[in-house]
Design an enzyme around this catalytic site. Structure first.
Site, PDB file in Angstrom:
ATOM      1  N   CYS A  96      -1.121   7.793  -0.934  1.00  0.00           N
ATOM      2  CA  CYS A  96      -0.946   7.913   0.524  1.00  0.00           C
ATOM      3  C   CYS A  96      -0.171   9.195   0.860  1.00  0.00           C
ATOM      4  O   CYS A  96       1.055   9.239   0.719  1.00  0.00           O
ATOM      5  CB  CYS A  96      -0.202   6.686   1.054  1.00  0.00           C
ATOM      6  SG  CYS A  96       0.132   6.796   2.818  1.00  0.00           S
ATOM      7  N   CYS A 125       2.374   8.858   3.698  1.00  0.00           N
ATOM      8  CA  CYS A 125       3.586   8.106   3.339  1.00  0.00           C
ATOM      9  C   CYS A 125       4.510   8.965   2.477  1.00  0.00           C
ATOM     10  O   CYS A 125       5.723   8.946   2.653  1.00  0.00           O
ATOM     11  CB  CYS A 125       3.265   6.848   2.533  1.00  0.00           C
ATOM     12  SG  CYS A 125       1.908   5.878   3.152  1.00  0.00           S
ATOM     13  N   ASP A 126       3.944   9.689   1.506  1.00  0.00           N
ATOM     14  CA  ASP A 126       4.764  10.313   0.458  1.00  0.00           C
ATOM     15  C   ASP A 126       4.797  11.839   0.510  1.00  0.00           C
ATOM     16  O   ASP A 126       5.565  12.459  -0.232  1.00  0.00           O
ATOM     17  CB  ASP A 126       4.232   9.885  -0.930  1.00  0.00           C
ATOM     18  CG  ASP A 126       4.303   8.381  -1.111  1.00  0.00           C
ATOM     19  OD1 ASP A 126       5.178   7.748  -0.493  1.00  0.00           O
ATOM     20  OD2 ASP A 126       3.481   7.831  -1.861  1.00  0.00           O
TER      21      ASP A 126
END
Ligand code: NDP
Length: 303
Positions: free
Chosen positions: A132, A135-136
């Site tokens: 992701c 997200c990261d």
């Protein structure tokens, strides 16, 4: 007994809950993670009619609030098994012990990201390997990263990362991207994006954290790519194992359903990415949700 049990609170499931509530049916919607589904990680939805530029999170949140306001009952537990039939009713059994009886069932279980299946993949997950980018990605600000995949997700990930990372490699097994042309063009406007076409990732290297990957070309030669992160976006696989004994699945594990979203089991409907279909998009997931909910609500009044 609930009129309509909806499994999965992604676009298909939430839309089904909205339509079923508006048709007067009682609705319980089961979700094992956060509501919203896959779209929650998309920074910007470019192709949902009349909503250009809205973020996936904002979109999913509105959908969730809409279903909640209409009185759908949310159960945060994962459905592990469904038994019964349309005549005697269905029974849903969940991971943490929740049970529910329902006249009809709509499965909107979606899909999950495919893994590479390489040695070290699990070990380096969270230490350089991610599924992701939104997200990261921020953990790798100013660093060198790589994206593996050639579809819309991979190309959107690369564009997103190009804005925050020093260098972005995008690795794809064929010599042309599967992603929409407009998305590819947008990605290639970034000078720090370098394509590695006709390569796959064949090995993972690191110490405490990921340090690089081996790329193998279609003609069989290997090269080492040094990178701080690898974002894997090589497609999706269905999560229908819990329904294997209930409905017919195709060879790839998707639920077979007709254009009215009806499965091989009367009273059980499948909506969204979890079913066999040509086009897996938000708009088709929403359409499935509406179609399945109208049919399920109607049926629940007559059983
Ligand atoms: P896709 O299935 O579209 O693409 C997967 C990519 O991974 C393909 O390029 C495929 O290669 C490659 N791949 C598959 N298996 C392997 C493997 N074992 N090893 C190496 N590479 C592999 O998945 P996405 O997640 O990109 O998208 C899923 C769906 O969501 C699509 O319908 C997409 O259109 C949609 N989507 C739409 C967005 C938007 O419209 N903004 C954003 C994100 C997703 P090959 O091409 O050779 O098959």
């Amino acid at each position: 007994m609930i009129d309509v049990a909806v499994i999965g609170a992604g676009t298909a499931g939430l839309t089904a809950a909205i339509y079923a509530r508006r048709a007067g049916a009682s609705v319980a919607i089961f979700e094992g993670a956060a509501p919203g589904g896959q779209i929650i990680n998309t920074p910007e939805i470019a192709n949902f009619p009349a909503l250009p530029g809205v973020s996936g999170f904002e979109y999913a949140n509105k959908l969730y609030e809409q279903a909640q306001a209409l009185g759908a009952e949310f159960v945060f537990d994962t459905v592990k098994k469904v038994t019964g039939d349309v005549n005697s009713g269905f029974k849903l059994m969940c991971e943490y012990g929740t049970e529910c009886e329902a006249k009809t069932v709509i499965i909107g279980s979606g899909v999950k990201r495919r893994e590479m299946g390489l040695a070290g993949e699990q070990e380096y997950a969270g230490r350089g390997i991610s599924y992701c980018a939104t997200c990261d990605g921020a953990f790798f600000k100013g660093k060198t990263v790589a994206v593996f995949g050639g579809g819309n997700t991979a190309v959107e990930d690369a564009t997103y990362l190009a804005k925050i990372c020093k260098k972005v490699y995008i690795i794809h097994r064929r010599n042309e991207f599967r992603a929409d042309r407009a998305l590819v063009e947008e990605m290639l406007e970034h000078d720090n994006v370098e394509t590695k076409l006709s390569f796959t990732v064949s090995a993972i290297h690191g110490d405490a954290k990921l340090t690089g990957v081996t790329l193998t070309s279609v003609d069989g030669h290997d090269e080492l790519l040094e990178t701080d992160a690898l974002f894997v976006a090589i497609g999706l696989i269905p999560e229908n194992g819990a329904f294997r004994d209930l409905v017919e699945l195709d060879d790839a594990g998707y639920i077979i359903a007709d254009e009215s979203c009806e499965t091989s089991a009367p009273g059980v409907f499948a909506a969204g990415d979890c079913r066999t279909k040509e086009v897996r998009q938000l708009v088709t997931a929403a359409a499935d949700g509406a179609i399945a909910a109208i049919a399920a609500s109607r049926l629940s009044r007559n059983v």
